[in-house]
Design a protein around this motif. Structure first.
Motif: not given
Length: 123
Positions: A8-12, A15-21, A118-123
């Motif tokens: 469930g990781g990814g790049s957002v 302010g976005g959302s992700l759901r990890l399992s 991996q979770v990547t959050v960009s500004s």
């Protein structure tokens, strides 16, 4: 041998959302305390959220109000819903299991660990 597999990781954008399992196998999952940890480059691993065998959650102050941890014992799966993501949430997220019930994110020990997502959050 117990096994944990995250997804469930990814790049957002911020302010976005992700759901990890986190899918568990090989042990009596329902009696374990579970948790999510993360590690950013150059930083120590930190606890994010935990959930004990009775479903009681615990959260790090930095994610309280934005993240929600849950578990589905019938599916041997734990989840982390992450909303209002910030760039400082970026990192490798790991799930962990502690074979003792009733543990919080601050008192649990990782007896089993997943490989991370991996979770990547960009500004």
């Amino acid at each position: 041998q117990g096994q944990l597999v995250e997804s469930g990781g990814g790049s957002v954008q911020a302010g976005g959302s992700l759901r990890l399992s986190c899918a568990a196998s090989g042990y009596t999952y329902s009696s374990f305390s579970m948790g999510w940890f993360r590690q950013a480059p150059g930083k120590e691993r930190e606890g994010v959220a935990g959930i004990d065998s009775d479903g009681r959650p615990s959260y790090a102050d930095s994610v309280k109000g934005r993240f929600t941890i849950s578990r589905d014992n019938a599916k041997n799966t734990m989840y982390l819903q992450m909303n209002s993501l910030k760039p400082e949430d970026t990192g490798m997220y790991y799930c962990a299991a502690d074979w003792r019930p009733g543990r919080t994110i601050w008192t649990m020990t990782g007896h089993y660990w997943g490989q991370g997502t991996q979770v990547t959050v960009s500004s």
